[in-house]
Design a protein around this motif. Structure first.
Motif, PDB file in Angstrom:
ATOM      1  N   LEU A 165     -14.641 -21.811  51.022  1.00  0.00           N
ATOM      2  CA  LEU A 165     -14.873 -23.128  51.628  1.00  0.00           C
ATOM      3  C   LEU A 165     -13.599 -23.676  52.252  1.00  0.00           C
ATOM      4  CD1 LEU A 165     -17.176 -24.758  48.921  1.00  0.00           C
ATOM      5  CD2 LEU A 165     -17.818 -24.225  51.279  1.00  0.00           C
ATOM      6  N   PHE A 166     -12.480 -23.546  51.553  1.00  0.00           N
ATOM      7  CA  PHE A 166     -11.198 -24.003  52.086  1.00  0.00           C
ATOM      8  C   PHE A 166     -10.861 -23.274  53.380  1.00  0.00           C
ATOM      9  CE2 PHE A 166      -8.096 -26.321  49.157  1.00  0.00           C
ATOM     10  CZ  PHE A 166      -9.097 -27.132  48.655  1.00  0.00           C
ATOM     11  N   GLY A 167     -10.900 -21.940  53.333  1.00  0.00           N
ATOM     12  CA  GLY A 167     -10.514 -21.144  54.489  1.00  0.00           C
ATOM     13  C   GLY A 167     -11.391 -21.400  55.696  1.00  0.00           C
ATOM     14  N   THR A 168     -12.714 -21.482  55.453  1.00  0.00           N
ATOM     15  CA  THR A 168     -13.644 -21.752  56.555  1.00  0.00           C
ATOM     16  C   THR A 168     -13.407 -23.142  57.128  1.00  0.00           C
ATOM     17  OG1 THR A 168     -15.302 -20.353  55.471  1.00  0.00           O
ATOM     18  CG2 THR A 168     -16.063 -21.810  57.231  1.00  0.00           C
ATOM     19  N   GLY A 169     -13.277 -24.127  56.242  1.00  0.00           N
ATOM     20  CA  GLY A 169     -13.067 -25.499  56.697  1.00  0.00           C
ATOM     21  C   GLY A 169     -11.787 -25.657  57.484  1.00  0.00           C
ATOM     22  N   LEU A 170     -10.682 -25.116  56.960  1.00  0.00           N
ATOM     23  CA  LEU A 170      -9.408 -25.225  57.666  1.00  0.00           C
ATOM     24  C   LEU A 170      -9.427 -24.476  58.992  1.00  0.00           C
ATOM     25  CD1 LEU A 170      -6.715 -24.863  54.840  1.00  0.00           C
ATOM     26  CD2 LEU A 170      -7.188 -26.866  56.252  1.00  0.00           C
ATOM     27  N   GLY A 171     -10.059 -23.285  59.008  1.00  0.00           N
ATOM     28  CA  GLY A 171     -10.146 -22.522  60.250  1.00  0.00           C
ATOM     29  C   GLY A 171     -10.905 -23.269  61.325  1.00  0.00           C
ATOM     30  N   VAL A 172     -12.017 -23.910  60.942  1.00  0.00           N
ATOM     31  CA  VAL A 172     -12.812 -24.694  61.903  1.00  0.00           C
ATOM     32  C   VAL A 172     -11.999 -25.883  62.406  1.00  0.00           C
ATOM     33  CG1 VAL A 172     -14.853 -26.160  62.157  1.00  0.00           C
ATOM     34  CG2 VAL A 172     -15.036 -23.980  60.955  1.00  0.00           C
ATOM     35  N   VAL A 173     -11.278 -26.561  61.494  1.00  0.00           N
ATOM     36  CA  VAL A 173     -10.450 -27.712  61.893  1.00  0.00           C
ATOM     37  C   VAL A 173      -9.349 -27.275  62.863  1.00  0.00           C
ATOM     38  CG1 VAL A 173      -8.783 -29.418  61.061  1.00  0.00           C
ATOM     39  CG2 VAL A 173     -10.920 -29.072  59.834  1.00  0.00           C
ATOM     40  N   PHE A 174      -8.688 -26.165  62.575  1.00  0.00           N
ATOM     41  CA  PHE A 174      -7.624 -25.680  63.462  1.00  0.00           C
ATOM     42  C   PHE A 174      -8.179 -25.266  64.817  1.00  0.00           C
ATOM     43  CE2 PHE A 174      -4.699 -26.119  60.167  1.00  0.00           C
ATOM     44  CZ  PHE A 174      -3.438 -25.661  60.525  1.00  0.00           C
ATOM     45  N   ARG A 175      -9.353 -24.640  64.832  1.00  0.00           N
ATOM     46  CA  ARG A 175      -9.950 -24.245  66.113  1.00  0.00           C
ATOM     47  C   ARG A 175     -10.376 -25.466  66.923  1.00  0.00           C
ATOM     48  NH1 ARG A 175     -10.780 -18.753  66.763  1.00  0.00           N
ATOM     49  NH2 ARG A 175     -11.937 -19.190  68.660  1.00  0.00           N
ATOM     50  N   ALA A 176     -10.580 -26.579  66.236  1.00  0.00           N
ATOM     51  CA  ALA A 176     -10.887 -27.833  66.929  1.00  0.00           C
ATOM     52  C   ALA A 176      -9.613 -28.542  67.372  1.00  0.00           C
ATOM     53  CB  ALA A 176     -11.700 -28.749  66.023  1.00  0.00           C
ATOM     54  N   GLN A 177      -8.478 -27.810  67.333  1.00  0.00           N
ATOM     55  CA  GLN A 177      -7.172 -28.322  67.757  1.00  0.00           C
ATOM     56  C   GLN A 177      -6.750 -29.529  66.928  1.00  0.00           C
ATOM     57  OE1 GLN A 177      -7.094 -28.873  72.030  1.00  0.00           O
ATOM     58  NE2 GLN A 177      -8.135 -26.937  72.398  1.00  0.00           N
ATOM     59  N   SER A 178      -6.980 -29.421  65.630  1.00  0.00           N
ATOM     60  CA  SER A 178      -6.591 -30.478  64.718  1.00  0.00           C
ATOM     61  C   SER A 178      -6.013 -29.826  63.470  1.00  0.00           C
ATOM     62  CB  SER A 178      -7.801 -31.360  64.377  1.00  0.00           C
ATOM     63  OG  SER A 178      -7.433 -32.431  63.553  1.00  0.00           O
ATOM     64  N   SER A 179      -5.770 -30.624  62.435  1.00  0.00           N
ATOM     65  CA  SER A 179      -5.345 -30.112  61.140  1.00  0.00           C
ATOM     66  C   SER A 179      -5.677 -31.177  60.108  1.00  0.00           C
ATOM     67  CB  SER A 179      -3.840 -29.795  61.124  1.00  0.00           C
ATOM     68  OG  SER A 179      -3.083 -30.990  61.039  1.00  0.00           O
ATOM     69  N   THR A 180      -5.572 -30.814  58.841  1.00  0.00           N
ATOM     70  CA  THR A 180      -5.867 -31.781  57.791  1.00  0.00           C
ATOM     71  C   THR A 180      -4.601 -32.456  57.285  1.00  0.00           C
ATOM     72  OG1 THR A 180      -5.795 -29.992  56.160  1.00  0.00           O
ATOM     73  CG2 THR A 180      -7.965 -30.622  57.020  1.00  0.00           C
ATOM     74  N   GLY A 181      -3.537 -32.359  58.076  1.00  0.00           N
ATOM     75  CA  GLY A 181      -2.301 -33.034  57.725  1.00  0.00           C
ATOM     76  C   GLY A 181      -1.525 -32.288  56.666  1.00  0.00           C
ATOM     77  N   GLY A 182      -0.595 -32.994  56.014  1.00  0.00           N
ATOM     78  CA  GLY A 182       0.169 -32.397  54.932  1.00  0.00           C
ATOM     79  C   GLY A 182       0.924 -31.153  55.354  1.00  0.00           C
ATOM     80  N   THR A 183       0.799 -30.106  54.544  1.00  0.00           N
ATOM     81  CA  THR A 183       1.521 -28.873  54.825  1.00  0.00           C
ATOM     82  C   THR A 183       1.020 -28.200  56.094  1.00  0.00           C
ATOM     83  OG1 THR A 183       0.022 -27.688  53.334  1.00  0.00           O
ATOM     84  CG2 THR A 183       2.111 -28.430  52.417  1.00  0.00           C
ATOM     85  N   ASP A 184      -0.189 -28.526  56.554  1.00  0.00           N
ATOM     86  CA  ASP A 184      -0.675 -27.970  57.821  1.00  0.00           C
ATOM     87  C   ASP A 184       0.264 -28.328  58.966  1.00  0.00           C
ATOM     88  OD1 ASP A 184      -2.800 -27.020  56.442  1.00  0.00           O
ATOM     89  OD2 ASP A 184      -4.266 -28.436  57.229  1.00  0.00           O
ATOM     90  N   ILE A 185       0.751 -29.578  58.970  1.00  0.00           N
ATOM     91  CA  ILE A 185       1.685 -30.009  60.013  1.00  0.00           C
ATOM     92  C   ILE A 185       3.008 -29.269  59.866  1.00  0.00           C
ATOM     93  CG2 ILE A 185       3.015 -31.968  60.880  1.00  0.00           C
ATOM     94  CD1 ILE A 185       0.684 -33.765  60.196  1.00  0.00           C
ATOM     95  N   ILE A 186       3.474 -29.133  58.622  1.00  0.00           N
ATOM     96  CA  ILE A 186       4.719 -28.398  58.384  1.00  0.00           C
ATOM     97  C   ILE A 186       4.576 -26.954  58.844  1.00  0.00           C
ATOM     98  CG2 ILE A 186       6.301 -27.585  56.586  1.00  0.00           C
ATOM     99  CD1 ILE A 186       5.560 -30.138  55.009  1.00  0.00           C
ATOM    100  N   VAL A 187       3.415 -26.354  58.568  1.00  0.00           N
ATOM    101  CA  VAL A 187       3.151 -24.975  58.996  1.00  0.00           C
ATOM    102  C   VAL A 187       3.158 -24.876  60.523  1.00  0.00           C
ATOM    103  CG1 VAL A 187       1.361 -23.200  59.110  1.00  0.00           C
ATOM    104  CG2 VAL A 187       1.916 -24.259  56.925  1.00  0.00           C
ATOM    105  N   LYS A 188       2.540 -25.840  61.206  1.00  0.00           N
ATOM    106  CA  LYS A 188       2.521 -25.828  62.673  1.00  0.00           C
ATOM    107  C   LYS A 188       3.928 -25.957  63.253  1.00  0.00           C
ATOM    108  CE  LYS A 188      -2.102 -27.254  64.107  1.00  0.00           C
ATOM    109  NZ  LYS A 188      -2.237 -26.241  65.168  1.00  0.00           N
ATOM    110  N   ILE A 189       4.765 -26.780  62.610  1.00  0.00           N
ATOM    111  CA  ILE A 189       6.152 -26.911  63.066  1.00  0.00           C
ATOM    112  C   ILE A 189       6.897 -25.595  62.874  1.00  0.00           C
ATOM    113  CG2 ILE A 189       8.352 -28.077  62.625  1.00  0.00           C
ATOM    114  CD1 ILE A 189       6.724 -30.576  61.854  1.00  0.00           C
ATOM    115  N   LEU A 190       6.717 -24.952  61.709  1.00  0.00           N
ATOM    116  CA  LEU A 190       7.353 -23.651  61.455  1.00  0.00           C
ATOM    117  C   LEU A 190       6.829 -22.581  62.396  1.00  0.00           C
ATOM    118  CD1 LEU A 190       7.393 -23.651  57.542  1.00  0.00           C
ATOM    119  CD2 LEU A 190       9.345 -23.929  59.072  1.00  0.00           C
ATOM    120  N   ARG A 191       5.527 -22.674  62.747  1.00  0.00           N
ATOM    121  CA  ARG A 191       4.913 -21.696  63.661  1.00  0.00           C
ATOM    122  C   ARG A 191       5.562 -21.744  65.035  1.00  0.00           C
ATOM    123  NH1 ARG A 191       2.797 -17.874  66.103  1.00  0.00           N
ATOM    124  NH2 ARG A 191       0.576 -17.587  66.450  1.00  0.00           N
ATOM    125  N   LYS A 192       6.003 -22.936  65.458  1.00  0.00           N
ATOM    126  CA  LYS A 192       6.691 -23.059  66.740  1.00  0.00           C
ATOM    127  C   LYS A 192       8.037 -22.331  66.717  1.00  0.00           C
ATOM    128  CE  LYS A 192       4.924 -27.296  68.866  1.00  0.00           C
ATOM    129  NZ  LYS A 192       4.918 -26.758  70.221  1.00  0.00           N
TER     130      LYS A 192
END
Length: 303
Positions: free
Chosen positions: A125-152
């Motif tokens: 459920l976590f993986g599916t939910g997060l994957g759908v949110v990311f594909r919608a060009q969003s994130s659930t905040g928190g470490t997701d934002i930190i991960v996106k910054i590191l990904r850059k």
């Protein structure tokens, strides 16, 4: 054009809302009732909730305020606005599902007494939910934002890999400090890591799975390569490229067909090669990221 833009925004937010609902279900139906540690800011919030300090949904909002400021600096306003939406919606869903399925309403928790089933179900459920949110060009905040910054910064590492490394630390803290009479700290840590690993596998599958395909090299054994390539282009609906090759043993020149096809169409491609040239030599490998017509837009934002 404005109508199309509005429609795209609406569709994106529908997908983000669906992803947030799946994410929240993983927390409230499986992680929290079974005292398993979660990843990200949700994991920290879950830990503090178990210690009797506010509920998870409130902590998610509190911790995200400074992270949003950091994200606005490095990622831009557009992503942060959509992230604020997803963060608030996922928090509200957690509060709603916690009330709906908890003692005050349906009282059906825990759904399972098996920590392994709970860990796997939560991970899916976590993986599916997060994957759908990311594909919608969003994130659930928190470490997701930190991960996106590191990904850059570290573009060679996939999003799921960075997220896994960051969240193992949070899961470990949760496994140590979340009180539980049913299992030891080590048992809880193992089940929490299983949940996290499942989440990352499913997350990468949802986020990148639609972009993968087969890269095929066909070295003919004597057929007319132009006839074969025409069948491939018309029946598999994919392009083909001729490469100049030379056999090291025979020292003869020959044309090699190179093509990329969706995984679902590969059996058809293989049937064409088998029918046209039973003696053809075929090399098949996986192509995870493909840019160009029919695949990813080369100008699109990296996920």
């Amino acid at each position: 054009m404005n109508r199309k833009k509005v429609l795209r925004v609406i569709v994106r937010h529908i997908y983000a809302t669906l992803g947030c609902a799946l994410y929240a279900l993983g927390v409230e139906l499986f992680l929290s009732p079974n005292n398993l540690a979660s990843s990200g800011v949700t994991g920290i919030g879950l830990l503090l909730e178990k210690l009797g300090i506010l509920s998870t949904g409130y902590w998610i909002i509190i911790f995200n305020i400074p992270i949003f400021i950091l994200g606005a600096i490095f990622l831009g306003r557009k992503l942060i606005l959509s992230t604020i939406y997803s963060t608030v919606v996922s928090s509200l869903f957690m509060e709603l599902f916690g009330y709906l399925f908890g003692e005050k309403c349906l009282n059906v928790l825990p759904l399972t007494d098996s920590p392994l089933i709970a860990a796997l179900a939560a991970g899916v459920l976590f993986g599916t939910g997060l994957g759908v949110v990311f594909r919608a060009q969003s994130s659930t905040g928190g470490t997701d934002i930190i991960v996106k910054i590191l990904r850059k910064k570290f573009r060679q590492i996939r999003t799921g890999e960075i997220s896994f490394a960051v969240n193992v630390i949070i899961v470990t803290l949760g496994a140590i400090f979340i009180p539980s009479e049913e299992m030891t700290n080590m048992d809880r840590w193992v089940y929490s890591v299983i949940s996290l690993a499942t989440e990352m596998v499913v997350f990468d599958l949802v986020l990148y799975g639609g972009n993968s395909a087969k890269l095929v090299y066909i070295i003919p054994g004597g057929c007319d390569v132009e006839t074969m390539s025409k069948h491939i282009m018309t029946e598999v609906n994919t392009g083909a490229t001729f490469l100049e090759g030379k056999g090291a043993y025979t020292n003869t020149s020959k044309e090699v067909i190179m093509c990329v096809c969706k995984n679902a169409f590969f059996p058809k491609l293989r049937d064409i090669v088998k029918k046209e040239d039973p003696h053809a030599f075929m090399i098949v490998t996986s192509a995870k990221d493909i840019y160009g017509m029919g695949y990813q837009d080369p100008n699109a934002e990296e996920l």
